[in-house]
Design a protein around this motif. Structure first.
Motif, short mmCIF file in Angstrom:
data_model
loop_
_atom_site.label_atom_id
_atom_site.label_comp_id
_atom_site.label_asym_id
_atom_site.label_seq_id
_atom_site.Cartn_x
_atom_site.Cartn_y
_atom_site.Cartn_z
N UNK A 218 0.95 -1.18 -0.10
CA UNK A 218 -0.09 -0.03 0.05
C UNK A 218 0.63 1.19 -0.16
N UNK A 219 1.90 1.36 1.00
CA UNK A 219 2.59 2.50 0.89
C UNK A 219 3.51 2.70 -0.39
N UNK A 221 2.12 2.73 -3.25
CA UNK A 221 1.26 3.05 -4.19
C UNK A 221 0.48 2.09 -4.80
N UNK B 299 2.54 9.98 8.42
CA UNK B 299 1.78 8.87 7.61
C UNK B 299 0.41 9.19 6.97
N UNK B 302 1.00 11.43 3.86
CA UNK B 302 1.41 10.38 2.94
C UNK B 302 0.16 9.63 2.45
N UNK B 303 -0.89 9.78 3.04
CA UNK B 303 -2.14 9.11 2.61
C UNK B 303 -2.35 7.51 3.30
N UNK B 304 -1.47 7.15 4.25
CA UNK B 304 -1.44 5.84 4.59
C UNK B 304 -2.70 5.82 5.62
N UNK B 305 -2.97 6.90 6.48
CA UNK B 305 -4.07 6.82 7.22
C UNK B 305 -4.59 8.35 6.89
N UNK B 323 -4.46 8.33 -0.89
CA UNK B 323 -3.79 6.96 -0.63
C UNK B 323 -2.51 7.22 -1.03
N UNK B 324 -1.44 6.42 -0.64
CA UNK B 324 -0.22 6.61 -0.73
C UNK B 324 0.20 6.87 -2.43
N UNK B 325 -0.60 6.26 -3.44
CA UNK B 325 -0.49 6.43 -4.67
C UNK B 325 -0.50 7.74 -5.23
#
Ligand SMILES: Nc1ncnc2c1ncn2[C@@H]1O[C@H](COP(=O)(O)OP(=O)(O)OP(=O)(O)O)[C@@H](O)[C@H]1O
Ligand SMILES: [Mg+2]
Lengths: 332, 495
Positions: A218-219, A221, B299, B302-305, B323-325
């Protein structure tokens, strides 16, 4: 490097289990071991029964294996992501009856094929969606599909086989192409496609990544949910292909088709080195795994070993494969 | 400090496929002393300790308490009086802290085998009390920060009442405060005659707590000296075999316009009203104690949470990162704090680990271009001096510090404009640390922005242009490079 032979001692650090094994040669064995075992089995069967190593019989074995083999490729993707698919057998039945009902003449060949592949993929899509968006373990999600799809197959066909299929449809099961049975050609073609997909594309690498460490994926991407849905969909699609060919092979849509196929497919993947702990597995391995099951069934048949014994042997082989796999994993 | 010899390891050798990890190593540890085991990443420290703890077997002889030691496994080691804190934590996430600590030796009712949960919790609480660890024994392991997990592992090792405790980088995940507690624990163990083998890449710790030092280099035994015979430079020299500048001094970079600004970011129960900005060319440090919420903040950026409220602006434009993407698309990178949990793909190769966050640029018509991948990965291996026999080696077979470098390489390959580093040099040796610091400065000079979380004061003070101090989910204040020092940071945190 000195060549000193040591006995490896490995155990998880909490000290619960421990295993010994020889390290020397383990690299060769873990890499090509399954292929060597396969060759050994072929040699053994050839010695034990004269009817085994004939062109006709070998072709027959591979053709039998093709159906399960193609299903097992999809299952390999799924297991690499740490998932499982228990629905393949029932999906085969559902695809079988639905496609057959459109292959009775009056329709062109395209219709049953599209219906078959579509239904297969759709069940996979549903599996994946329930597992990810519904946050239900794949074991349960696909168990549900296993029951439901079988029910739908029975309902749709009123529990009866659907026969009278067109010749062009039957070609998929019994026809020859380039001198080889069509199912074998498909086994090789889908094997190649799946292998390239798994090894050489972003899709494949992401599949490994998710199985190796979902959080890390997930991290990096990767859209984990969407990817998993696609993986299950691909597995369903492959099941659809196998189902079409199997239906053509027995010339009828059968609601009782494919019982226990899911377990054979999982077994093929696992024997071929796919690890239930995720992140590990290959398509060639799975193809060999399927061939091993096929050779075993066929050889024992030829030797008139009772099917009860066959089941016991198959069970032993599956457990042994998992045992070897879990030993390899403890290396970490 | 006793002169009585507790442990003697002689001529220990160990080979892995393609690597001679240890070649005739000696190690002698005296009773009631703290013995440091030093060496660069991949020198063989962890491997030697795993042999001593019965996880691997190697050739050579070990004598412990005057008798030859032959171990059948870690359980046996514990029984004979050796316990170990592992470099990579091994919690069982779904179980409670108490259950983890007493795994396999839970107190039971009589002979029934039925676990006495009350007693289990009570015993854990008592253990924590003597060790000064403020953790509730009934929390689930997965709800702890890594620093807390590390403290639990320390408690676990101590609870076996062993004669020898191996500590493999016990401080790589904890802050000064916990280090102080740990040292108190070590001193009291020492006074009871317990010996400790201490592995760390933090030199100042080694000089503070250790009596003797044994140095390994590339699987070779280099020597053993009393701590007072050595200083930073001579120890580094022993470890590296050549003279190196062990500390990198920050080079100034031109600080330009704001690249990222964050306004009133909040997340229920984690952090509140976080606002800050970071500029191109700047290295922004975030300091704080364990559990301050630093990791949670970055985090969530960065969109992890994702945060529950607040805005994020990139170059002045508001952006949404769900989201991390999304973050990666905006050329942000995040090196996470926990290698094993959120970083490495353990069953995959070094190469695959490196390319996983930026695969798009390696694609040709949808296919991964092996040649391009190899070229990029080889250049990273050289740039970061990663010790691996080849790119196809599984990352789990690399030493801890080298794993860390592989993960850093993963983000460098993406060429991000903003790089967020959470404990970037965790478990990395002195030489490599200086290299990473140098690299950070170079990136800043190229106009990239860096946000760095570090629990190591010298790193925060040495590398940051500006330091934000965080405590219990709030930003407490900001210090410029010139005004920052350790006391002020702590002062701000606690005001
Ligand atoms: N299970 C394994 N299989 C193969 N090689 C291994 C394995 N474990 C360690 N190695 C190799 O042995 C060498 C020594 O590794 P070790 O983990 O002991 O280093 P270390 O001194 O603890 O380093 P660090 O400071 O980075 O933790 C490394 O080159 C590593 O790649
Ligand atoms: Mg180590």
């Amino acid at each position: 490097m000195k060549n000193q032979q040591t006995i490896e001692k490995q155990a998880p650090v909490n000290g619960r289990v421990r295993v010994d094994w020889k390290e020397k040669g383990s690299e060769v064995v873990s890499r090509y071991g399954i292929f060597l075992i396969f060759l050994g089995m072929v040699a053994l069967m050839s010695i034990l029964t004269p009817h085994f190593f004939t062109y006709f019989n070998l072709i027959n074995v591979v053709r039998q294996v093709s159906f399960i083999g193609i299903v097992a490729m999809g299952v390999t993707f799924v297991i690499i992501t740490k998932g499982i698919d228990l629905s393949s057998g029932s999906v085969i039945a559902l695809v079988s009856v639905m496609a057959a009902s459109f292959a009775q003449g009056g329709h062109s060949l395209v219709v049953p094929i599209l219906i078959g592949l579509g239904i297969g993929a759709l069940t996979g899509l549903i599996n994946g969606t329930i597992a990810t968006k519904g946050m239900i373990p794949p074991f349960i999600a696909t168990l549900g599909m296993m029951t439901a799809a079988r029910g739908m197959a029975l309902l749709y066909s009123n529990g009866r086989p659907i026969g009278n299929l067109t010749d062009s449809f039957l070609f998929m099961g019994s026809g020859d192409l380039l001198g080889l049975p069509f199912p074998i050609i498909m086994f090789l073609v889908m094997g190649l496609i799946s292998h390239l997909l798994l090894n050489n594309t972003k899709f494949g690498k992401s599949t490994y990544a998710i199985g190796g460490n979902e959080q890390a994926a997930r991290i990096c991407g990767i859209n984990v949910d969407r990817h998993l849905i696609l993986v299950y969909t691909y597995a369903g699609f492959l099941t659809g292909i196998a189902a079409l060919m199997l239906t053509a092979r027995i010339s009828a849509g059968q609601p009782s088709m494919g019982v226990m196929y899911e377990l054979d497919a999982i077994a093929a993947a696992v024997i071929g080195g796919t690890s239930l702990t995720g992140g590990i597995g290959t398509i060639p391995g799975t193809m060999i795994g399927a061939l091993i099951i096929g050779v075993l069934n066929n050889g024992l048949d030829l030797m008139n070993v009772s099917s009860y014994w066959q089941q016991i042997l198959k069970g032993i082989i599956i457990v042994t494969a998992v045992l070897i796999d879990s030993r390899k994993n403890r290396k970490s | 400090m006793g002169e009585e010899i507790l442990l003697e390891m002689k001529d220990i050798s160990k080979e892995f496929p393609g690597v001679k990890a240890l070649d005739k190593i000696q190690l002698t540890v005296k009773k009631g002393t703290v013995h440091a085991l030093m060496g660069e990443n991949g020198a063989g420290k962890s491997t030697l300790m795993k042999i001593l703890f019965g996880i691997y077997s190697g050739s050579g002889t070990i004598s412990f308490k005057g008798e030859e030691l032959k171990l059948s496994g870690p359980k046996d080691a514990l029984k004979k009086g050796i316990s170990m804190i592992h470099q990579e934590l091994n919690p069982i996430p779904e179980m409670t802290v108490a259950e983890n600590i007493f795994l396999g030796r839970e107190p039971v009712y009589g002979k029934t085998g039925w676990v006495n949960k009350k007693k289990l919790v009570q015993q854990t609480a008592e253990l924590f009390e003597t060790l000064n660890i403020p953790i509730d024994p009934t929390t689930k392991m997965k709800d702890l920060t890594i620093a807390s997990m590390q403290m639990v592992e320390i408690a676990m090792a101590v609870s076996h009442s062993a004669d020898l405790i191996i500590m493999d980088e016990p401080t790589s995940a904890i802050t000064d405060k916990e280090v102080k507690y740990l040292f108190e624990i070590i001193r009291s163990l020492k006074s009871k005659g317990v010996a400790i083998i201490y592995i760390s890449h933090k030199m100042d710790e080694v000089f503070r707590i250790c009596d003797e030092i044994t140095v390994l280099r590339d699987g070779q035994y280099i020597g053993t000296k009393r701590t007072d015979e050595l200083d930073h430079d001579s120890l580094t020299q022993m470890m590296v075999g050549r003279e190196i500048k062990q500390v990198f001094h920050k080079e100034p970079a031109e600080i330009k316009e704001v690249i990222l600004s964050v306004k009133n970011l909040s997340k229920e129960g984690k952090f509140k009203n976080i606002s800050f900005e970071v500029r191109k060319g700047e290295i922004l440090g975030i300091a704080g104690l364990m559990g301050a919420g630093r990791t949670e903040v970055i985090e969530s950026i960065f969109g992890v949470d994702p945060p529950t409220s607040g805005e994020i602006y990139l170059c002045g434009k508001p952006i949404k990162i769900k989201h991390p993407s999304d973050a990666i698309r905006h050329k942000i990178g995040l090196l996470t704090e926990d290698r094993k949990l959120t970083g490495a793909f353990l069953p995959l190769s070094v190469k695959e680990n490196m390319i996983m966050s930026g695969m798009n640029k390696f694609l040709n018509f949808g296919f991964v271009n092996g040649g391009k991948v190899k070229q990029s990965c080889v250049s990273m291996v050289e740039k970061l001096n990663i010790k691996t026999p080849n790119l196809n080696k599984l990352i789990m077979n690399l030493s801890g510090g080298n794993q860390q470098k592989v993960l850093l390489a993963r983000w460098l390959l993406n060429d991000p404009d903003l790089l967020i580093l959470d404990e970037p040099t965790r478990g990395v040796d002195v030489g490599a640390k200086a290299e990473i610091h140098k690299l950070m400065c170079k990136l800043a000079q190229e106009g990239k922005a860096i946000i760095m979380i570090s629990s190591e004061m010298p790193e925060i003070l040495g590398m940051s242009d500006r330091i934000l101090v965080m405590h219990e989910g709030h930003f407490k204040g900001e210090l410029s490079r010139e005004e920052a020092n350790q006391e002020r940071i702590l002062q701000i945190a606690f005001q």
